[in-house]
Enzyme design. Sequence first.
Site, PDB file in Angstrom:
ATOM      1  N   GLY A 194     -69.898   5.630  16.087  1.00  0.00           N
ATOM      2  CA  GLY A 194     -71.329   5.474  15.841  1.00  0.00           C
ATOM      3  C   GLY A 194     -71.933   6.681  15.154  1.00  0.00           C
ATOM      4  O   GLY A 194     -73.052   6.627  14.644  1.00  0.00           O
ATOM      5  N   ARG A 195     -71.187   7.766  15.189  1.00  0.00           N
ATOM      6  CA  ARG A 195     -71.705   8.981  14.532  1.00  0.00           C
ATOM      7  C   ARG A 195     -70.561   9.865  14.052  1.00  0.00           C
ATOM      8  O   ARG A 195     -70.663  11.077  14.054  1.00  0.00           O
ATOM      9  CB  ARG A 195     -72.576   9.754  15.489  1.00  0.00           C
ATOM     10  N   ARG A 216     -63.592  17.515  13.729  1.00  0.00           N
ATOM     11  CA  ARG A 216     -62.631  17.360  14.817  1.00  0.00           C
ATOM     12  C   ARG A 216     -61.278  16.951  14.246  1.00  0.00           C
ATOM     13  O   ARG A 216     -61.199  16.100  13.367  1.00  0.00           O
ATOM     14  CB  ARG A 216     -63.159  16.299  15.784  1.00  0.00           C
ATOM     15  N   ARG A 270     -57.796   4.738  20.668  1.00  0.00           N
ATOM     16  CA  ARG A 270     -58.096   4.784  22.099  1.00  0.00           C
ATOM     17  C   ARG A 270     -57.592   3.539  22.799  1.00  0.00           C
ATOM     18  O   ARG A 270     -57.297   2.531  22.140  1.00  0.00           O
ATOM     19  CB  ARG A 270     -59.633   4.846  22.283  1.00  0.00           C
ATOM     20  N   ASP A 321     -62.806   4.007  26.198  1.00  0.00           N
ATOM     21  CA  ASP A 321     -62.962   4.392  24.790  1.00  0.00           C
ATOM     22  C   ASP A 321     -62.835   5.905  24.616  1.00  0.00           C
ATOM     23  O   ASP A 321     -62.843   6.395  23.490  1.00  0.00           O
ATOM     24  CB  ASP A 321     -64.309   3.907  24.229  1.00  0.00           C
TER      25      ASP A 321
END
Length: 462
Positions: A83-84, A162, A169, A234
């Site tokens: 989502g981001r 990152r 997941r 998740d």
Amino acid sequence: MDFPFENSYANLPERLYTKLAPTPVKTPKLIAYNTALAADLNIKGAPEAAVFAGNIIPEMADPLAQVYAGHQFGHWNPQLGDGRAILLGEVAGHDVQLKGSGPTPYSRMGDGRAWLGPVLREYVVSEFMHAAGVPTTRALAAVTTGETVLRETPLPGAILTRVAASHIRVGTFQYFASRTDAPASQALVDHCIARHYPDAYGPQGLLDAVVQAQATLIAKWMSLGFIHGVMNTDNCAISGETIDYGPCAFMDAYHPETKFSSIDQFGRYAYNNQPDIAAWNLAQLATSLLQLMPDRDAAIESFTESVNSFILAFQKAYGAIFMSKIGISEVQEGDMALVTDLLDRMAANQADFTNTFRGLSEGNARDQFVDPTAFDGWADGWTTRIASEPDPQAVMRAANPAIIPRNHRIEEMIQAAVAGDYAPFEQLNTALATPYTLDQRHHDLTTPPTEQEIVHQTFCGT
Ligand code: AMP
Ligand code: MG
């Protein structure tokens, strides 16, 4: 900058993601760059803020947002996703992802952004975890955006770059299981095996490997007093890396029921629940893989066996680490009772988790106890026991960090950074890079919080 990107995820079936670029930001400014990690990943050139802000897309990148689902605090959410965050691509087999890079089709009500606090927290804590030998996503860079992010108050926007073995997941598998999309599931299985477990064969082999990886991971968390705080499916990585440093925290005073997260009302993700929750998450992975098995009944049986093997694998890993933490390298019958007895006494005496274990090799563990005689009552038997060990001091010093990212130091560091002072951030990174050897210059980082400094709650802080 030169990133030798490969795009193996972007080449998987299109329903696994949405291709889109990050949303450019106003005035990117580089605040941290992990030169050592960049070298490991073969990333060349001087770091450019515009790249880590998503304003410039490196030539070979193929940016996308991944779709997934998940159980959040036990409740099924059929539609989640980045989502981001935007995955730029893979270098040296590792995902490079911008987190806080703007809205995506999976943003729901969110703004797609991150603020400086959580970005710096993840930077410091994930790099510490790596230095402490815990499988984890890494931090390659952090930038401020020059934009304001609205949370309860206006806050400075930031983006973290990152790096992960992958961002796949348990929730990614759940998404395609819930849609009975076996081809997508199969593609994911093959992709995960190729990237993470090349010796594994098929869904069963993948499941077995993830069970083992999670067992050692959770044991390592426990050995550091680490509480993840939001172990939703998740946030459970197939690679076995720690992912998602939201409301995570390290315990100061030891108590098995410790939790910090403001949204974890019932302590679902409390310290001592983490192994059971990991097993629960693995059961969700097993369920998701069933659609790939031609003989469903047989698969239910063998998958159940695999998931059930988690607790034993965890106990084995946990036992080995905690033996080292008390200086034992040649395990004998009854040794584990020494660990449980020590932990019980620590809990009853509000003993600092990190300093008690480190204190075993420094001779000041008893000072951590409200009633030091509680330590003495344990130490007699322990001293006798380790007398026959070849080098208990060295074993303990390698297993018990002298320094961890304490919550009150993290909060202090964030407040300073918001005010423009990055010195505490730099100091934490420097000191935590070698957690098993303390440079006396960083001694102040080893002290537990005073009554006023105690951080009682952490927030997802998205
Ligand atoms: P987390 O609690 O960080 O694991 O996030 C859960 C889900 O919410 C993920 O799918 C995130 O991508 C999404 N999310 C979290 N914060 C934001 C945000 N500010 N904007 C959009 N999506 C978000
Ligand atoms: Mg997450």
